[in-house]
Design a protein around this motif. Structure first.
Motif, short mmCIF file in Angstrom:
data_model
loop_
_atom_site.label_atom_id
_atom_site.label_comp_id
_atom_site.label_asym_id
_atom_site.label_seq_id
_atom_site.Cartn_x
_atom_site.Cartn_y
_atom_site.Cartn_z
N ALA A 1 0.79 -1.23 0.00
CA ALA A 1 0.00 0.00 0.00
C ALA A 1 0.83 1.29 0.00
O ALA A 1 0.51 2.22 -0.76
CB ALA A 1 -0.98 0.00 1.17
N HIS B 1 -12.29 2.29 7.57
CA HIS B 1 -11.98 3.73 7.48
C HIS B 1 -13.07 4.52 6.77
O HIS B 1 -13.14 5.74 6.89
CB HIS B 1 -10.65 3.93 6.75
CG HIS B 1 -10.65 3.48 5.32
ND1 HIS B 1 -10.73 2.16 4.96
CD2 HIS B 1 -10.61 4.19 4.16
CE1 HIS B 1 -10.72 2.06 3.64
NE2 HIS B 1 -10.65 3.27 3.13
N ARG C 1 -9.91 1.51 -3.51
CA ARG C 1 -9.54 1.41 -2.09
C ARG C 1 -8.34 2.30 -1.79
O ARG C 1 -8.30 2.98 -0.76
CB ARG C 1 -9.23 -0.04 -1.71
CG ARG C 1 -8.95 -0.22 -0.22
CD ARG C 1 -9.08 -1.67 0.20
NE ARG C 1 -8.01 -2.50 -0.33
CZ ARG C 1 -6.84 -2.72 0.28
NH1 ARG C 1 -6.58 -2.14 1.45
NH2 ARG C 1 -5.94 -3.51 -0.26
N LYS D 1 -12.13 -4.61 5.04
CA LYS D 1 -11.13 -3.64 4.59
C LYS D 1 -11.72 -2.24 4.44
O LYS D 1 -11.10 -1.36 3.85
CB LYS D 1 -10.52 -4.09 3.26
CG LYS D 1 -9.73 -5.38 3.34
CD LYS D 1 -9.08 -5.70 2.01
CE LYS D 1 -8.24 -6.98 2.10
NZ LYS D 1 -7.59 -7.31 0.80
N SER E 1 -9.42 5.86 -1.59
CA SER E 1 -10.14 6.18 -0.35
C SER E 1 -9.21 6.46 0.81
O SER E 1 -9.64 7.00 1.84
CB SER E 1 -11.10 5.04 0.01
OG SER E 1 -10.41 3.89 0.47
N HIS E 2 -7.94 6.12 0.66
CA HIS E 2 -6.95 6.42 1.71
C HIS E 2 -6.21 7.73 1.44
O HIS E 2 -5.26 8.05 2.15
CB HIS E 2 -5.93 5.27 1.82
CG HIS E 2 -6.47 4.04 2.50
ND1 HIS E 2 -6.73 4.00 3.85
CD2 HIS E 2 -6.83 2.83 1.99
CE1 HIS E 2 -7.21 2.80 4.17
NE2 HIS E 2 -7.27 2.08 3.06
N LEU F 1 -14.53 8.86 6.70
CA LEU F 1 -14.03 9.65 5.57
C LEU F 1 -14.53 11.08 5.64
O LEU F 1 -15.73 11.32 5.77
CB LEU F 1 -14.48 9.02 4.24
CG LEU F 1 -13.58 7.98 3.60
CD1 LEU F 1 -14.08 7.66 2.20
CD2 LEU F 1 -12.14 8.43 3.52
N LEU G 1 0.20 4.10 -2.83
CA LEU G 1 -0.29 5.43 -2.47
C LEU G 1 0.68 6.51 -2.93
O LEU G 1 0.24 7.58 -3.39
CB LEU G 1 -0.50 5.51 -0.95
CG LEU G 1 -1.63 4.63 -0.41
CD1 LEU G 1 -1.62 4.64 1.11
CD2 LEU G 1 -2.98 5.08 -0.94
#
Length: 210
Positions: free
Chosen positions: A73, A136, A102, A133, A105-106, A140, A77
């Motif tokens: 990840a 989080h 996903r 998963k 979304s981070h 948001l 990212l």
């Protein structure tokens, strides 16, 4: 030269426009996959610039033909952030298919982003709902649209209708769709129709949040 030069991305839609959608691929197929290409083209028809890119592991796969698992990840990212920095505009929404969504979304804390869109969010591995998963998503802070096939094995309608989501998140179901929004023939819906529905929802969302 950036790793994400013009040879590393695909751009659909107008060269100059108010709105940009940065669209990341899923774990198993890159930016040229037919789902990515078709949905990107449909969104672009709304006058939105769509930027597709490959994560580093997919770039290597394209170069040597060897299949490899997704990067961890942090590397995914960081790559996503590089594309945002290079291709983002004042009115940018990011998103992606499955894993790409996903990862998007981070990145809600990236400065300047207007929203996030997830197409087939992988809430859990198929058959393993206990491996959640999406925790989080309950916190948001940025406007987010999740488009989910009603029959998605990574999180179906029955599982998700009571899922705890932030009030910034809108969850919309694609009729009888699987993880790629493909319906069963007997449903009366079509794959291209469901993809068009998804693209129309995304375009409307982008113009609303921007």
């Amino acid at each position: 030269m950036s790793e994400f030069s013009e040879q590393r991305v695909l751009i659909d839609g107008p060269v100059s426009t108010e709105h940009t959608f940065i669209f990341a691929h899923g774990a198993g197929a890159g930016m040229e996959h037919d789902f990515m290409a078709e949905v990107a083209g449909m969104i672009a028809e709304h006058g939105i610039r769509v930027v597709r890119f490959n994560f580093p592991y997919m770039i290597k796969r394209a170069e040597d033909g060897k299949k490899r698992p997704p990067d961890r990840a942090p590397k995914l990212l960081e790559a996503f952030k590089e594309v945002i920095a290079e291709y983002g505009t004042e009115k940018t929404v990011i998103g992606g298919k499955s894993m790409g969504g996903r990862m998007a979304s981070h990145l809600a804390d990236v400065q300047g982003l207007k929203g996030i869109t997830c197409l087939g969010f992988p809430f859990h591995p198929p058959g393993k709902p206990e491996k959640d998963k999406g925790e989080h998503l309950g916190k948001l802070p940025l406007s987010t649209l999740i488009l989910q096939g009603e029959r998605d094995t990574f999180g179906n309608r029955a599982e998700l209708e009571s899922y705890p989501l932030s009030d910034k998140v809108t969850l919309t179901f694609i009729p009888d769709g699987d993880h790629s929004f493909k319906p069963r023939k007997a449903s009366g819906h079509t794959e291209i129709g469901n993809r068009q529905m998804a693209a129309d929802h995304i375009a409307a969302f982008i113009k609303e949040v921007c």
